[in-house]
Design an enzyme around this catalytic site. Structure first.
Site, PDB file in Angstrom:
ATOM      1  N   LYS A 136      37.776  38.762  32.706  1.00 34.99           N
ATOM      2  CA  LYS A 136      38.634  38.012  33.612  1.00 34.99           C
ATOM      3  C   LYS A 136      38.120  36.582  33.706  1.00 34.99           C
ATOM      4  O   LYS A 136      36.947  36.355  33.981  1.00 34.99           O
ATOM      5  CB  LYS A 136      38.624  38.629  35.011  1.00 34.99           C
ATOM      6  CG  LYS A 136      39.620  39.748  35.226  1.00 34.99           C
ATOM      7  CD  LYS A 136      39.636  40.101  36.706  1.00 34.99           C
ATOM      8  CE  LYS A 136      40.695  41.133  37.031  1.00 34.99           C
ATOM      9  NZ  LYS A 136      40.726  41.444  38.476  1.00 34.99           N
ATOM     10  N   GLU A 178      28.121  42.640  45.618  1.00 35.42           N
ATOM     11  CA  GLU A 178      28.948  43.220  44.555  1.00 35.42           C
ATOM     12  C   GLU A 178      28.359  44.553  44.071  1.00 35.42           C
ATOM     13  O   GLU A 178      29.109  45.473  43.732  1.00 35.42           O
ATOM     14  CB  GLU A 178      29.105  42.243  43.396  1.00 35.42           C
ATOM     15  CG  GLU A 178      29.921  40.995  43.713  1.00 35.42           C
ATOM     16  CD  GLU A 178      31.424  41.256  43.817  1.00 35.42           C
ATOM     17  OE1 GLU A 178      31.868  42.401  43.586  1.00 35.42           O
ATOM     18  OE2 GLU A 178      32.166  40.300  44.133  1.00 35.42           O
ATOM     19  N   LYS A 215      30.940  48.935  36.204  1.00 34.85           N
ATOM     20  CA  LYS A 215      32.030  48.036  35.828  1.00 34.85           C
ATOM     21  C   LYS A 215      32.441  48.258  34.380  1.00 34.85           C
ATOM     22  O   LYS A 215      33.635  48.236  34.052  1.00 34.85           O
ATOM     23  CB  LYS A 215      31.641  46.575  36.051  1.00 34.85           C
ATOM     24  CG  LYS A 215      32.796  45.634  35.693  1.00 34.85           C
ATOM     25  CD  LYS A 215      32.670  44.261  36.285  1.00 34.85           C
ATOM     26  CE  LYS A 215      33.913  43.429  35.974  1.00 34.85           C
ATOM     27  NZ  LYS A 215      33.833  42.066  36.542  1.00 34.85           N
ATOM     28  N   GLU A 225      43.693  45.823  34.109  1.00 37.39           N
ATOM     29  CA  GLU A 225      43.989  46.138  35.501  1.00 37.39           C
ATOM     30  C   GLU A 225      45.389  46.680  35.729  1.00 37.39           C
ATOM     31  O   GLU A 225      46.161  46.183  36.551  1.00 37.39           O
ATOM     32  CB  GLU A 225      43.751  44.898  36.394  1.00 37.39           C
ATOM     33  CG  GLU A 225      43.546  45.259  37.852  1.00 37.39           C
ATOM     34  CD  GLU A 225      43.129  44.064  38.704  1.00 37.39           C
ATOM     35  OE1 GLU A 225      43.865  43.765  39.644  1.00 37.39           O
ATOM     36  OE2 GLU A 225      42.072  43.471  38.423  1.00 37.39           O
ATOM     37  N   ARG A 229      41.217  49.657  37.325  1.00 34.61           N
ATOM     38  CA  ARG A 229      40.390  48.462  37.512  1.00 34.61           C
ATOM     39  C   ARG A 229      40.607  47.820  38.877  1.00 34.61           C
ATOM     40  O   ARG A 229      39.786  47.025  39.343  1.00 34.61           O
ATOM     41  CB  ARG A 229      40.654  47.455  36.383  1.00 34.61           C
ATOM     42  CG  ARG A 229      39.683  46.278  36.391  1.00 34.61           C
ATOM     43  CD  ARG A 229      39.709  45.470  35.116  1.00 34.61           C
ATOM     44  NE  ARG A 229      38.845  44.305  35.219  1.00 34.61           N
ATOM     45  CZ  ARG A 229      38.529  43.505  34.220  1.00 34.61           C
ATOM     46  NH1 ARG A 229      39.009  43.734  33.009  1.00 34.61           N
ATOM     47  NH2 ARG A 229      37.738  42.475  34.400  1.00 34.61           N
ATOM     48  N   HIS A 236      37.889  42.533  48.430  1.00 34.98           N
ATOM     49  CA  HIS A 236      38.294  41.193  48.009  1.00 34.98           C
ATOM     50  C   HIS A 236      39.605  40.724  48.639  1.00 34.98           C
ATOM     51  O   HIS A 236      39.826  39.515  48.748  1.00 34.98           O
ATOM     52  CB  HIS A 236      38.410  41.137  46.486  1.00 34.98           C
ATOM     53  CG  HIS A 236      37.091  41.109  45.785  1.00 34.98           C
ATOM     54  ND1 HIS A 236      36.189  42.158  45.853  1.00 34.98           N
ATOM     55  CD2 HIS A 236      36.510  40.163  45.004  1.00 34.98           C
ATOM     56  CE1 HIS A 236      35.120  41.854  45.133  1.00 34.98           C
ATOM     57  NE2 HIS A 236      35.283  40.658  44.621  1.00 34.98           N
ATOM     58  N   HIS A 240      38.911  37.304  50.119  1.00 35.15           N
ATOM     59  CA  HIS A 240      39.462  36.055  49.588  1.00 35.15           C
ATOM     60  C   HIS A 240      40.137  35.231  50.679  1.00 35.15           C
ATOM     61  O   HIS A 240      40.112  33.996  50.647  1.00 35.15           O
ATOM     62  CB  HIS A 240      40.454  36.343  48.460  1.00 35.15           C
ATOM     63  CG  HIS A 240      39.811  36.644  47.148  1.00 35.15           C
ATOM     64  ND1 HIS A 240      40.503  37.153  46.072  1.00 35.15           N
ATOM     65  CD2 HIS A 240      38.531  36.490  46.720  1.00 35.15           C
ATOM     66  CE1 HIS A 240      39.680  37.310  45.057  1.00 35.15           C
ATOM     67  NE2 HIS A 240      38.485  36.925  45.429  1.00 35.15           N
ATOM     68  N   HIS A 253      30.932  33.741  48.256  1.00 33.05           N
ATOM     69  CA  HIS A 253      31.883  34.781  47.851  1.00 33.05           C
ATOM     70  C   HIS A 253      31.374  36.177  48.231  1.00 33.05           C
ATOM     71  O   HIS A 253      32.107  36.976  48.828  1.00 33.05           O
ATOM     72  CB  HIS A 253      32.114  34.704  46.335  1.00 33.05           C
ATOM     73  CG  HIS A 253      32.947  35.820  45.799  1.00 33.05           C
ATOM     74  ND1 HIS A 253      34.319  35.895  45.971  1.00 33.05           N
ATOM     75  CD2 HIS A 253      32.596  36.942  45.098  1.00 33.05           C
ATOM     76  CE1 HIS A 253      34.781  36.998  45.404  1.00 33.05           C
ATOM     77  NE2 HIS A 253      33.768  37.644  44.866  1.00 33.05           N
TER      78      HIS A 253
END
Length: 340
Positions: A136, A178, A215, A225, A229, A236, A240, A253
């Site tokens: 990504k 994460e 992952k 995705e 995924r 998020h 976000h 983040h």
């Protein structure tokens, strides 16, 4: 040293993890050509210079530190510098740094001459456990995060754990968010290990490798995705929205993801998650505008026709993908935040 293989057919590549690897980058990447090295002002110069010494011909280009560099203007500057260097389709770009230069570099490599080889040298814990693999890459547009981009796999990823020694403790904690996310959704044993053991230098390579394995398996099953995924987006959706408030909240983040995970858990899981977040020096509450964060959800690329795919966790080590209206998501978050 540990090497994992991302198995995606002709797009397969190696992910190599260990200490002292950067000075031997030429053993892992094909650098016998023109190489454009993209980094930012927050990354020690020595890392890019070490990589440059391994190249037949190279150039280091440095962008400003921070999310602001994931912009159309910076993207254009990077492409212009690549063109001025005379890169051909047979040459390569290497991103050295965190998620910002990884995203920016990946999208530049995907776009330049319709695609040139791309390598990742992640130097933050967050990028090492998450954003450096999977393909990504994106930039932001009109304050909307990652809305312009592509799926473009690197040719290789080199994770030198020595680079973590120059990170602030706060950035290490942001990266751990994460790993906690992936353990919570997919690996009960890893989550229990993170609860049980001290989080530090002694086990950081194991944490990185086990996070990458989660992952990797998800990306191999669902590269673009379509469904599975989506579980990597846990925390998020709200995160976000918090992050979009920028300097007003002043959070990294990973810290925003930490806050975004809490209302997406059952009460029993939330209690365990809050405990481990505190242990990792991550926030469990913050001075942000919840309504503003929730309003931001309608601009999220995961929102389709007023519906969201929301990842929830009822038991440690497993998760569900729930289809909610934006209004139901708003109501769920507000109700659960009251119980935190």
């Amino acid at each position: 040293m540990k090497t994992l293989r991302m198995k995606l057919g002709e797009r397969s590549y190696d992910i190599t993890v260990g200490n002292g690897l950067l000075s031997h980058a030429g053993e892992y990447f094909n650098l016998k050509r023109k190489v454009f090295i993209l980094t930012d002002e927050g990354v020690p110069k020595a890392y890019s210079e070490m990589l440059l010494s391994c190249c037949k011909e190279g150039k280091i280009y440095t962008v400003a530190q921070g999310e602001g560099s994931k912009s159309v203007a910076t993207f254009e500057k990077v492409l212009s510098e690549m063109l001025e260097m005379g890169l051909s389709r047979k040459d390569a770009l290497v991103s050295v740094g965190g998620g910002v230069v990884g995203d920016l570099g990946g999208f530049a490599a995907a776009s330049y001459m319709r695609g040139i080889d791309f390598y990742q040298v992640p130097t933050t814990l967050l990028s090492q456990v998450d954003s450096s693999i999977g393909g990504k890459c994106a930039i932001n547009l009109c304050s909307t995060k990652n809305v312009v981009g592509a799926f473009y796999q690197p040719k290789g990823v080199l994770i030198d754990t020595d680079t973590l020694k120059t990170l602030s403790p706060r950035l290490v904690s942001a990266g751990l968010a994460e790993s906690i996310k992936m353990a919570l959704t997919s690996d009960r044993e890893l989550f229990c290990m993170l609860e049980r053991e001290a989080l530090g230098e002694d086990n950081i390579e194991e944490i990185i490798v086990r996070s990458l394995m989660i992952k990797k398996s998800v990306v191999e099953a669902d590269e673009k995705e379509n469904e599975l995924r989506k579980i990597l987006n846990f925390g998020h959706t709200l995160g976000h929205g918090i992050e979009a408030q920028g300097e007003k909240v002043g959070l990294y983040h990973g810290e925003c993801v930490a806050l975004g995970m809490l209302p997406m858990c059952s009460d029993s899981v939330r209690e365990r998650l809050a405990s481990i977040l505190k242990k990792a020096n991550l926030p469990t509450d913050g001075d942000y505008d919840l309504d503003l964060a929730l309003d931001f959800v309608i601009h999220d690329k995961k929102c389709h026709g007023g519906m969201l795919d929301v990842i929830t966790v009822s038991e440690v080590g497993s998760c569900d993908i729930e289809h909610m209206t934006v209004d139901d998501f708003r109501k769920t978050v507000k109700e659960r935040i009251k119980r935190i």
